[in-house]
Design a protein around this motif. Sequence first.
Motif, PDB file in Angstrom:
ATOM      1  N   UNK A  39       2.687 -19.055   5.278  1.00 57.58           N
ATOM      2  CA  UNK A  39       3.081 -19.644   3.995  1.00 57.58           C
ATOM      3  C   UNK A  39       2.459 -18.880   2.836  1.00 57.58           C
ATOM      4  N   UNK A  40       1.187 -18.525   2.961  1.00 56.06           N
ATOM      5  CA  UNK A  40       0.528 -17.738   1.915  1.00 56.06           C
ATOM      6  C   UNK A  40       1.163 -16.359   1.776  1.00 56.06           C
ATOM      7  N   UNK A  41       1.548 -15.763   2.896  1.00 57.42           N
ATOM      8  CA  UNK A  41       2.208 -14.453   2.843  1.00 57.42           C
ATOM      9  C   UNK A  41       3.548 -14.562   2.119  1.00 57.42           C
ATOM     10  N   UNK A  42       4.280 -15.640   2.363  1.00 61.17           N
ATOM     11  CA  UNK A  42       5.559 -15.840   1.679  1.00 61.17           C
ATOM     12  C   UNK A  42       5.347 -16.029   0.179  1.00 61.17           C
ATOM     13  N   UNK A  43       4.290 -16.779  -0.182  1.00 69.73           N
ATOM     14  CA  UNK A  43       3.986 -16.961  -1.604  1.00 69.73           C
ATOM     15  C   UNK A  43       3.608 -15.627  -2.245  1.00 69.73           C
ATOM     16  N   UNK A  44       2.824 -14.822  -1.545  1.00 69.49           N
ATOM     17  CA  UNK A  44       2.460 -13.494  -2.065  1.00 69.49           C
ATOM     18  C   UNK A  44       3.710 -12.636  -2.243  1.00 69.49           C
ATOM     19  N   UNK A  45       4.593 -12.684  -1.276  1.00 70.37           N
ATOM     20  CA  UNK A  45       5.827 -11.901  -1.369  1.00 70.37           C
ATOM     21  C   UNK A  45       6.674 -12.360  -2.553  1.00 70.37           C
ATOM     22  N   UNK A  49       7.573 -10.189  -5.812  1.00 75.07           N
ATOM     23  CA  UNK A  49       8.966 -10.030  -6.241  1.00 75.07           C
ATOM     24  C   UNK A  49       9.140 -10.368  -7.715  1.00 75.07           C
ATOM     25  N   UNK A  50       8.497 -11.457  -8.159  1.00 72.41           N
ATOM     26  CA  UNK A  50       8.563 -11.825  -9.575  1.00 72.41           C
ATOM     27  C   UNK A  50       7.954 -10.723 -10.437  1.00 72.41           C
ATOM     28  N   UNK A  51       6.818 -10.212 -10.011  1.00 71.83           N
ATOM     29  CA  UNK A  51       6.140  -9.157 -10.765  1.00 71.83           C
ATOM     30  C   UNK A  51       7.039  -7.923 -10.859  1.00 71.83           C
ATOM     31  N   UNK A  52       7.638  -7.542  -9.763  1.00 65.80           N
ATOM     32  CA  UNK A  52       8.512  -6.362  -9.756  1.00 65.80           C
ATOM     33  C   UNK A  52       9.737  -6.586 -10.651  1.00 65.80           C
ATOM     34  N   UNK A  53      10.271  -7.798 -10.639  1.00 60.60           N
ATOM     35  CA  UNK A  53      11.448  -8.086 -11.460  1.00 60.60           C
ATOM     36  C   UNK A  53      11.104  -8.015 -12.946  1.00 60.60           C
ATOM     37  N   UNK A  85      -2.385 -12.023 -11.843  1.00 59.18           N
ATOM     38  CA  UNK A  85      -3.600 -12.797 -11.547  1.00 59.18           C
ATOM     39  C   UNK A  85      -3.316 -13.797 -10.426  1.00 59.18           C
ATOM     40  N   UNK A  86      -2.163 -14.469 -10.507  1.00 61.24           N
ATOM     41  CA  UNK A  86      -1.792 -15.407  -9.439  1.00 61.24           C
ATOM     42  C   UNK A  86      -1.644 -14.684  -8.104  1.00 61.24           C
ATOM     43  N   UNK A  87      -1.024 -13.515  -8.155  1.00 60.93           N
ATOM     44  CA  UNK A  87      -0.833 -12.728  -6.938  1.00 60.93           C
ATOM     45  C   UNK A  87      -2.182 -12.322  -6.342  1.00 60.93           C
ATOM     46  N   UNK A  88      -3.101 -11.875  -7.178  1.00 58.22           N
ATOM     47  CA  UNK A  88      -4.421 -11.492  -6.679  1.00 58.22           C
ATOM     48  C   UNK A  88      -5.144 -12.685  -6.054  1.00 58.22           C
ATOM     49  N   UNK A  89      -5.022 -13.858  -6.685  1.00 59.14           N
ATOM     50  CA  UNK A  89      -5.654 -15.062  -6.138  1.00 59.14           C
ATOM     51  C   UNK A  89      -5.039 -15.425  -4.784  1.00 59.14           C
ATOM     52  N   UNK A  95      -6.222 -13.364   2.608  1.00 60.19           N
ATOM     53  CA  UNK A  95      -7.227 -12.643   3.397  1.00 60.19           C
ATOM     54  C   UNK A  95      -8.223 -13.621   4.020  1.00 60.19           C
ATOM     55  N   UNK A  96      -8.622 -14.633   3.263  1.00 59.09           N
ATOM     56  CA  UNK A  96      -9.543 -15.644   3.804  1.00 59.09           C
ATOM     57  C   UNK A  96      -8.885 -16.410   4.954  1.00 59.09           C
ATOM     58  N   UNK A  97      -7.616 -16.761   4.776  1.00 62.15           N
ATOM     59  CA  UNK A  97      -6.898 -17.476   5.840  1.00 62.15           C
ATOM     60  C   UNK A  97      -6.742 -16.591   7.079  1.00 62.15           C
TER      61      UNK A  97
END
Length: 155
Positions: A39-45, A49-53, A85-89, A95-97
Amino acid sequence: MSGDRRGFAYALEPVRSVTAWEIDEIAGELAVLNQAARALQQECDALAGQFAAVRADIIAQRQAQAALDIAGQRRAHDYMLQVQVQLQAKVVALRAAEEERDAMYLRLIDARKFAESLDRDKEAQAGEHDQKVAKQGYQLSDDNWLQRIHWRKTT
């Protein structure tokens, strides 16, 4: 020799049962951790995607060579910064998960190794029991044979 094992009681059977339960519990926790990591990986993706757009939109506006809208550019850059910033968080949380999941996986491996060692020990103990029972059977046969020989000589 896994024949009749009546009378065989493995002393560590309670430990084997508890270990099996522990393996099931760890496997369940590992499944939950895997799902959380996915789930965290999907949120990161999604954030990537938002950042790239947004980045692509800013680049497209600059290439259009239209009159620069400084306020719009500032809002876009602020939004990009917020998404970054959200992406980095989320990446840190991911990584912790993943570390927690990996630690749980190592616990599962250790528990399985322990369970396998208990199984090997049980089989070794059962083999010793089988040998003991066979030895007793041979001794009983020898005693019966000696008694019959003695009985034949006396009759």
